[in-house]
Design a protein around this motif. Sequence first.
Motif, PDB file in Angstrom:
ATOM      1  N   MET A   1       0.650  -0.763   0.016  1.00  0.00           N
ATOM      2  CA  MET A   1      -0.147  -0.168  -0.219  1.00  0.00           C
ATOM      3  C   MET A   1       1.056   1.356  -0.256  1.00  0.00           C
ATOM      4  SD  MET A   1      -2.393  -0.403   3.025  1.00  0.00           S
ATOM      5  CE  MET A   1      -3.881  -2.206   3.366  1.00  0.00           C
ATOM      6  N   ARG A   2       0.420   2.077  -0.762  1.00  0.00           N
ATOM      7  CA  ARG A   2       1.040   3.661  -0.803  1.00  0.00           C
ATOM      8  C   ARG A   2       0.520   4.732   0.317  1.00  0.00           C
ATOM      9  NH1 ARG A   2       1.341   5.444  -6.348  1.00  0.00           N
ATOM     10  NH2 ARG A   2      -0.520   4.966  -6.143  1.00  0.00           N
ATOM     11  N   PHE A   3       1.130   5.184   1.060  1.00  0.00           N
ATOM     12  CA  PHE A   3       0.432   6.668   1.643  1.00  0.00           C
ATOM     13  C   PHE A   3       1.276   7.685   1.285  1.00  0.00           C
ATOM     14  CE2 PHE A   3      -0.371   2.522   3.777  1.00  0.00           C
ATOM     15  CZ  PHE A   3      -1.775   2.552   4.661  1.00  0.00           C
ATOM     16  N   MET A   4       0.538   9.066   1.224  1.00  0.00           N
ATOM     17  CA  MET A   4       0.927   9.955   1.288  1.00  0.00           C
ATOM     18  C   MET A   4       0.773  11.030   2.961  1.00  0.00           C
ATOM     19  SD  MET A   4       0.074  13.612  -0.930  1.00  0.00           S
ATOM     20  CE  MET A   4       1.582  12.940  -1.918  1.00  0.00           C
ATOM     21  N   MET A   5       2.108  11.703   2.999  1.00  0.00           N
ATOM     22  CA  MET A   5       2.013  12.282   4.149  1.00  0.00           C
ATOM     23  C   MET A   5       2.421  13.480   4.014  1.00  0.00           C
ATOM     24  SD  MET A   5       4.139   9.257   7.055  1.00  0.00           S
ATOM     25  CE  MET A   5       3.533   7.602   6.841  1.00  0.00           C
ATOM     26  N   LEU A   6       1.234  14.038   4.753  1.00  0.00           N
ATOM     27  CA  LEU A   6       1.288  15.921   4.072  1.00  0.00           C
ATOM     28  C   LEU A   6       1.725  16.449   5.447  1.00  0.00           C
ATOM     29  CD1 LEU A   6      -2.044  16.034   1.979  1.00  0.00           C
ATOM     30  CD2 LEU A   6       1.080  16.108   1.389  1.00  0.00           C
ATOM     31  N   VAL A   7       3.254  17.194   5.713  1.00  0.00           N
ATOM     32  CA  VAL A   7       3.854  18.149   6.785  1.00  0.00           C
ATOM     33  C   VAL A   7       2.191  19.605   6.778  1.00  0.00           C
ATOM     34  CG1 VAL A   7       5.253  19.131   8.634  1.00  0.00           C
ATOM     35  CG2 VAL A   7       5.564  16.455   7.194  1.00  0.00           C
ATOM     36  N   LYS A   8       1.747  19.521   7.974  1.00  0.00           N
ATOM     37  CA  LYS A   8       1.191  21.185   7.500  1.00  0.00           C
ATOM     38  C   LYS A   8       1.019  21.471   8.805  1.00  0.00           C
ATOM     39  CE  LYS A   8      -3.128  19.039   5.581  1.00  0.00           C
ATOM     40  NZ  LYS A   8      -4.324  18.909   5.964  1.00  0.00           N
ATOM     41  N   GLY A   9       1.168  23.071   9.215  1.00  0.00           N
ATOM     42  CA  GLY A   9       1.786  24.218   9.738  1.00  0.00           C
ATOM     43  C   GLY A   9       1.733  25.168   9.502  1.00  0.00           C
ATOM     44  N   ASP A  10       2.709  26.139  10.273  1.00  0.00           N
ATOM     45  CA  ASP A  10       1.583  27.524  10.374  1.00  0.00           C
ATOM     46  C   ASP A  10       3.442  27.669   9.146  1.00  0.00           C
ATOM     47  OD1 ASP A  10       2.792  29.896  10.177  1.00  0.00           O
ATOM     48  OD2 ASP A  10       2.075  30.665  12.157  1.00  0.00           O
ATOM     49  N   GLU A  11       2.876  28.517   7.596  1.00  0.00           N
ATOM     50  CA  GLU A  11       4.360  29.066   7.378  1.00  0.00           C
ATOM     51  C   GLU A  11       5.570  29.786   7.517  1.00  0.00           C
ATOM     52  OE1 GLU A  11       4.409  29.775   2.159  1.00  0.00           O
ATOM     53  OE2 GLU A  11       2.928  31.247   3.564  1.00  0.00           O
ATOM     54  N   LYS A  12       4.982  30.176   8.582  1.00  0.00           N
ATOM     55  CA  LYS A  12       6.046  31.079   9.587  1.00  0.00           C
ATOM     56  C   LYS A  12       7.240  30.215  10.272  1.00  0.00           C
ATOM     57  CE  LYS A  12       2.942  34.781  10.598  1.00  0.00           C
ATOM     58  NZ  LYS A  12       2.158  34.488  11.600  1.00  0.00           N
ATOM     59  N   THR A  13       6.790  28.858  10.353  1.00  0.00           N
ATOM     60  CA  THR A  13       8.168  28.127  11.145  1.00  0.00           C
ATOM     61  C   THR A  13       8.423  26.970  10.041  1.00  0.00           C
ATOM     62  OG1 THR A  13       6.434  26.166  11.429  1.00  0.00           O
ATOM     63  CG2 THR A  13       6.760  27.936  12.404  1.00  0.00           C
ATOM     64  N   PHE A  14       7.976  26.861   8.401  1.00  0.00           N
ATOM     65  CA  PHE A  14       8.880  26.803   7.445  1.00  0.00           C
ATOM     66  C   PHE A  14      10.038  26.996   6.925  1.00  0.00           C
ATOM     67  CE2 PHE A  14       4.699  25.372   5.902  1.00  0.00           C
ATOM     68  CZ  PHE A  14       4.457  24.219   7.108  1.00  0.00           C
ATOM     69  N   GLY A  15      10.622  26.647   6.701  1.00  0.00           N
ATOM     70  CA  GLY A  15      12.116  27.066   6.254  1.00  0.00           C
ATOM     71  C   GLY A  15      13.010  25.580   6.414  1.00  0.00           C
ATOM     72  N   PRO A  16      14.137  26.519   5.291  1.00  0.00           N
ATOM     73  CA  PRO A  16      15.358  25.029   5.655  1.00  0.00           C
ATOM     74  C   PRO A  16      14.994  24.442   6.693  1.00  0.00           C
ATOM     75  CG  PRO A  16      16.577  27.415   4.299  1.00  0.00           C
ATOM     76  CD  PRO A  16      14.788  27.605   4.703  1.00  0.00           C
ATOM     77  N   PRO A  17      15.457  22.948   5.908  1.00  0.00           N
ATOM     78  CA  PRO A  17      15.301  21.856   7.870  1.00  0.00           C
ATOM     79  C   PRO A  17      16.427  22.332   8.367  1.00  0.00           C
ATOM     80  CG  PRO A  17      15.413  20.907   5.322  1.00  0.00           C
ATOM     81  CD  PRO A  17      15.209  21.884   5.987  1.00  0.00           C
ATOM     82  N   ASP A  18      16.524  21.973   9.821  1.00  0.00           N
ATOM     83  CA  ASP A  18      17.354  22.408  11.132  1.00  0.00           C
ATOM     84  C   ASP A  18      18.559  20.505   9.920  1.00  0.00           C
ATOM     85  OD1 ASP A  18      19.169  21.061  12.900  1.00  0.00           O
ATOM     86  OD2 ASP A  18      18.165  22.581  14.086  1.00  0.00           O
ATOM     87  N   PRO A  19      19.893  20.646   9.921  1.00  0.00           N
ATOM     88  CA  PRO A  19      20.749  19.739   9.600  1.00  0.00           C
ATOM     89  C   PRO A  19      20.200  18.140  10.548  1.00  0.00           C
ATOM     90  CG  PRO A  19      22.040  21.608  10.132  1.00  0.00           C
ATOM     91  CD  PRO A  19      20.616  21.539   9.859  1.00  0.00           C
ATOM     92  N   ARG A  20      19.901  18.520  11.773  1.00  0.00           N
ATOM     93  CA  ARG A  20      19.679  17.683  12.760  1.00  0.00           C
ATOM     94  C   ARG A  20      18.773  16.992  12.804  1.00  0.00           C
ATOM     95  NH1 ARG A  20      19.186  20.310  17.985  1.00  0.00           N
ATOM     96  NH2 ARG A  20      18.468  22.238  16.611  1.00  0.00           N
ATOM     97  N   LEU A  21      17.518  17.386  11.931  1.00  0.00           N
ATOM     98  CA  LEU A  21      16.023  16.701  11.466  1.00  0.00           C
ATOM     99  C   LEU A  21      16.273  15.805  10.727  1.00  0.00           C
ATOM    100  CD1 LEU A  21      13.562  16.444  12.358  1.00  0.00           C
ATOM    101  CD2 LEU A  21      12.968  18.655  11.184  1.00  0.00           C
ATOM    102  N   MET A  22      16.841  16.886   9.520  1.00  0.00           N
ATOM    103  CA  MET A  22      17.218  15.463   8.347  1.00  0.00           C
ATOM    104  C   MET A  22      17.483  14.604   8.930  1.00  0.00           C
ATOM    105  SD  MET A  22      15.318  17.039   6.371  1.00  0.00           S
ATOM    106  CE  MET A  22      16.095  16.168   4.742  1.00  0.00           C
ATOM    107  N   ALA A  23      18.859  15.016   9.409  1.00  0.00           N
ATOM    108  CA  ALA A  23      20.009  13.205   9.851  1.00  0.00           C
ATOM    109  C   ALA A  23      18.607  12.198  11.196  1.00  0.00           C
ATOM    110  CB  ALA A  23      21.248  13.990  10.437  1.00  0.00           C
ATOM    111  N   ALA A  24      18.447  13.069  11.775  1.00  0.00           N
ATOM    112  CA  ALA A  24      16.265  11.806  12.420  1.00  0.00           C
ATOM    113  C   ALA A  24      15.976  11.372  11.244  1.00  0.00           C
ATOM    114  CB  ALA A  24      16.198  13.065  13.302  1.00  0.00           C
ATOM    115  N   ILE A  25      15.715  11.977   9.783  1.00  0.00           N
ATOM    116  CA  ILE A  25      15.160  11.674   9.506  1.00  0.00           C
ATOM    117  C   ILE A  25      15.311  10.481   8.787  1.00  0.00           C
ATOM    118  CG2 ILE A  25      13.203  12.304   7.240  1.00  0.00           C
ATOM    119  CD1 ILE A  25      12.653  14.741   8.782  1.00  0.00           C
ATOM    120  N   ASP A  26      16.545  10.460   7.830  1.00  0.00           N
ATOM    121  CA  ASP A  26      17.289  10.171   7.280  1.00  0.00           C
ATOM    122  C   ASP A  26      17.608   8.503   8.093  1.00  0.00           C
ATOM    123  OD1 ASP A  26      17.869  11.990   5.296  1.00  0.00           O
ATOM    124  OD2 ASP A  26      19.633  11.700   5.345  1.00  0.00           O
ATOM    125  N   LYS A  27      18.087   8.654   9.180  1.00  0.00           N
ATOM    126  CA  LYS A  27      17.883   7.703  10.338  1.00  0.00           C
ATOM    127  C   LYS A  27      16.316   7.008  10.114  1.00  0.00           C
ATOM    128  CE  LYS A  27      18.543   5.875  15.243  1.00  0.00           C
ATOM    129  NZ  LYS A  27      18.484   6.090  15.558  1.00  0.00           N
TER     130      LYS A  27
END
Length: 124
Positions: A1-27
Amino acid sequence: MRFMMLVKGDEKTFGPPDPRLMAAIDKLTAELPRVGGKLLEAGGLMPSAMGGKVKASRGKVTFTDGPFSEAKELIGGYAILSLPSKQAAIEEGKRFMQAHIDVLGPSYNAELEIRQLMDLPEQG
């Protein structure tokens, strides 16, 4: 099965991701095979000021430039995953959001919408 996951929030908090967060997501992505899963595609979205909306209403089609300041939440990113079940998608979604809290702190505020993709018959 395929699932789409959409991250929603206040656009003011969006931007280039923190490198620590990208490392956690890669893990997390590297761990998906343990549940029979796989990341098929993922990405972040540019600010709404760089986009627009096409609307069909009352027999007419209109276009409005961004930004979408009236929107309370906007989609900031997405992922498409192959997972064995809805429950597996929910569990992986929880892990994904927990990684955000672990890295960005308890003040992080966003929502992850999980939707199963429809499998359309193949065209041939």
